[in-house]
Design an enzyme around this catalytic site. Structure first.
Site, mmCIF file in Angstrom:
data_model
loop_
_atom_site.group_PDB
_atom_site.id
_atom_site.type_symbol
_atom_site.label_atom_id
_atom_site.label_comp_id
_atom_site.label_asym_id
_atom_site.label_seq_id
_atom_site.Cartn_x
_atom_site.Cartn_y
_atom_site.Cartn_z
ATOM 1 C CG ASP A 183 -1.841 5.113 9.010
ATOM 2 O OD1 ASP A 183 -0.596 5.014 8.934
ATOM 3 O OD2 ASP A 183 -2.616 4.491 8.266
ATOM 4 C CB SER A 214 -0.931 0.012 1.215
ATOM 5 O OG SER A 214 -0.193 -0.070 2.425
ATOM 6 C CG HIS A 255 -0.402 3.473 5.316
ATOM 7 N ND1 HIS A 255 -1.305 2.997 6.249
ATOM 8 C CD2 HIS A 255 -0.262 2.512 4.376
ATOM 9 C CE1 HIS A 255 -1.703 1.779 5.883
ATOM 10 N NE2 HIS A 255 -1.087 1.464 4.745
#
Length: 251
Positions: A201, A26, A204
């Site tokens: 967060d 991601s 990320h």
């Protein structure tokens, strides 16, 4: 006019643009968002090559190893010689705690072997080790990530110290493969700095984290793309009386 146009175009070879492929989880997938590190790299390389985002949110190195031959022809060493560089950025999911997140967790030794397998697959596709840049997982800011986990109904499922073990394994695997490595886990914590500012967060990247990755990755990537020519003439160099003479000539 349509048949004539088709005839004219058929006489000329399609321009094949070199590629920089970003392969990861991601953190790579999100890199094309506004102010993302992938978008910044793509901007730097506009008109020189295509920067291709092959980030897959939630994936680990085990799945990446299986999937890679579907993304690149690993049976033909000449098929992808237009690839200028590949970044391999896995580990943030592999390092999940086995008892808290078994679906994404990959044991440390297997993670290392998976990275080396990915390197061999790329080599079989004609992408030599010196064109591969490994990127370690970034550090994990546990207080922020624990809040994210609780919101999803689960306990904290990663530890920064474990992410560090995977980062070290990535560095070692890169060295064994003969590739460069961007050790984010170490660099972001250098001199005891507050690395939480690099994370949105806890896991990320924040905007500042994206800038950090872009800056340090470019230091490794620039030499690999320095000789790529500017594709197609600068607009002011186009012959307005006969644009075909330069726009349709092979570079």
């Amino acid at each position: 006019m349509v048949p004539t146009y088709r005839f004219m175009m058929s006489k000329f070879k399609t321009i094949v643009w070199p590629q920089v492929i970003l392969f990861g989880d991601s953190i790579t997938q999100y890199s094309f968002q506004v102010n993302g590190w992938g978008a910044e790299i793509a901007n730097k390389l506009a008109r020189k090559c295509d920067v291709v985002n092959r980030g897959l949110s939630g994936y680990n190195s085990r799945w990446a190893k299986i999937l890679l031959p579907r993304l690149i022809d690993c049976q033909n060493s000449a098929a992808d010689n237009n690839i200028a560089a590949v970044t391999v950025f896995f580990g943030a999911n592999d390092c999940a705690l086995a008892d808290k997140n078994p679906q994404q967790y990959v044991p440390l030794q297997e993670y290392s072997e998976n990275l080396k397998k990915i390197s061999r697959l790329l080599a079989s596709a004609g992408v030599s080790a010196d064109r591969v840049i490994f990127i370690t997982p970034p550090p994990l800011f546990e207080p922020a990530w624990e809040k994210e986990c609780i919101l999803k109904g689960s306990p904290l499922n990663r530890h920064n110290s474990v992410a560090g073990q995977y980062a070290q394994a990535c560095v070692q695997a890169a060295g064994q493969c003969g590739s460069d490595v961007l050790d984010l886990w170490t660099l972001m914590q250098k001199d005891g700095q507050d690395y939480s500012v690099y994370l949105s967060d806890g896991l990320h990247l924040s905007e500042k984290g994206n800038q950090f990755v872009s800056q340090h990755l470019w230091e490794l990537l620039e030499s690999r793309v320095a000789d790529l020519p500017f594709i197609l003439p600068y607009w002011a160099d186009v012959d307005t009386k006969s644009p075909e003479s330069c726009l349709l000539c092979e570079q």
